[in-house]
Design a protein around this motif. Structure first.
Motif, PDB file in Angstrom:
ATOM      1  N   HIS A  65       0.844  -1.193   0.000  1.00  0.00           N
ATOM      2  CA  HIS A  65       0.000   0.000   0.000  1.00  0.00           C
ATOM      3  C   HIS A  65       0.879   1.244   0.000  1.00  0.00           C
ATOM      4  N   PHE A  66       0.233   2.388  -0.219  1.00  0.00           N
ATOM      5  CA  PHE A  66       0.939   3.667  -0.241  1.00  0.00           C
ATOM      6  C   PHE A  66       0.981   4.275   1.152  1.00  0.00           C
ATOM      7  N   ASP A  67       2.095   4.922   1.489  1.00  0.00           N
ATOM      8  CA  ASP A  67       2.213   5.772   2.668  1.00  0.00           C
ATOM      9  C   ASP A  67       2.370   7.192   2.141  1.00  0.00           C
ATOM     10  N   TRP A  68       1.342   7.996   2.328  1.00  0.00           N
ATOM     11  CA  TRP A  68       1.338   9.376   1.835  1.00  0.00           C
ATOM     12  C   TRP A  68       1.760  10.319   2.951  1.00  0.00           C
ATOM     13  N   MET A  69       2.491  11.369   2.583  1.00  0.00           N
ATOM     14  CA  MET A  69       2.886  12.409   3.522  1.00  0.00           C
ATOM     15  C   MET A  69       2.389  13.737   2.951  1.00  0.00           C
ATOM     16  N   PRO A  70       1.492  14.417   3.662  1.00  0.00           N
ATOM     17  CA  PRO A  70       0.977  15.690   3.130  1.00  0.00           C
ATOM     18  C   PRO A  70       2.081  16.729   3.002  1.00  0.00           C
ATOM     19  N   THR A  71       1.918  17.605   2.013  1.00  0.00           N
ATOM     20  CA  THR A  71       2.898  18.664   1.803  1.00  0.00           C
ATOM     21  C   THR A  71       2.353  20.040   2.163  1.00  0.00           C
ATOM     22  N   ASP A  72       1.041  20.206   2.162  1.00  0.00           N
ATOM     23  CA  ASP A  72       0.479  21.531   2.443  1.00  0.00           C
ATOM     24  C   ASP A  72      -0.585  21.503   3.535  1.00  0.00           C
ATOM     25  N   ARG A  73      -0.671  20.407   4.270  1.00  0.00           N
ATOM     26  CA  ARG A  73      -1.595  20.261   5.383  1.00  0.00           C
ATOM     27  C   ARG A  73      -0.914  19.434   6.472  1.00  0.00           C
ATOM     28  N   THR A  74      -1.510  19.415   7.642  1.00  0.00           N
ATOM     29  CA  THR A  74      -1.057  18.482   8.666  1.00  0.00           C
ATOM     30  C   THR A  74      -1.638  17.109   8.357  1.00  0.00           C
ATOM     31  N   ARG A  75      -1.133  16.108   9.028  1.00  0.00           N
ATOM     32  CA  ARG A  75      -1.666  14.749   8.868  1.00  0.00           C
ATOM     33  C   ARG A  75      -3.165  14.738   9.140  1.00  0.00           C
TER      34      ARG A  75
END
Length: 126
Positions: A65-75
Motif C-alpha cells: 500500500h501507499f504511505d502518503w505524507m501531506p505537503t500543504d496540510r497536517t496529517r
C-alpha cells in the motif's frame, strides 16, 4: 531499471482514477482512452498510477500500500480532507503525543496510510 507504473486492480478504473486525481492533482492521461484502464501521470521520477479493470472484487487486506505524507496540510487535516473526498477510516494509529499514522481505504477498499507532514516531524526520525 525503474518503476514506470504502480498498477491497481479495480472494478471501475475511471471512477477510482478520478478519486486519486482529486487526491493528488496528477492529470489523467487521455492517451488511448479505454473502459478497462485509466492512467494518472505522476511528476517524474514518481511512477504513474495505472488502474486496471478486473472481474473479481477485493477479498483481503492489500499486500502493498501507499504511505502518503501531506505537503500543504497536517496529517490530521489531510485525513479529514480525504474522508470528505470519499475515503473511509480503517485503522487509527495516532498516539497521544501526536506521532503515528492513519490507515484509510479508497472508494474500492484499498488501504493507504497518511503520515505526519515534514513540518510536523521536526527532528523526529521517520
Amino acid at each position: 531499471m525503474i518503476i514506470r507504473h504502480v498498477t491497481i486492480d479495480c472494478a471501475d478504473p475511471h471512477q477510482l482514477a478520478s478519486f486519486w486525481h482529486t487526491v493528488t492533482g496528477w492529470p489523467l492521461s487521455d492517451e488511448d482512452p479505454d473502459d478497462d484502464y485509466a492512467l494518472l501521470i505522476a511528476p517524474p521520477p514518481v511512477p504513474g498510477l495505472l488502474f486496471i479493470k478486473v472481474p473479481e472484487g477485493k477479498a483481503v487486506k492489500n499486500r502493498i500500500h501507499f504511505d502518503w505524507m501531506p505537503t500543504d496540510r497536517t496529517r490530521d487535516q489531510e485525513v479529514e480532507h480525504l474522508i470528505a473526498l470519499g475515503a473511509t477510516l480503517y485503522e487509527d494509529h495516532r498516539t497521544a503525543e501526536g506521532r503515528g499514522w492513519v490507515t484509510l481505504r479508497d472508494p474500492e477498499g484499498n488501504e493507504f496510510c497518511v503520515e505526519r507532514s515534514e513540518s510536523e516531524r521536526g527532528h523526529d526520525t521517520p
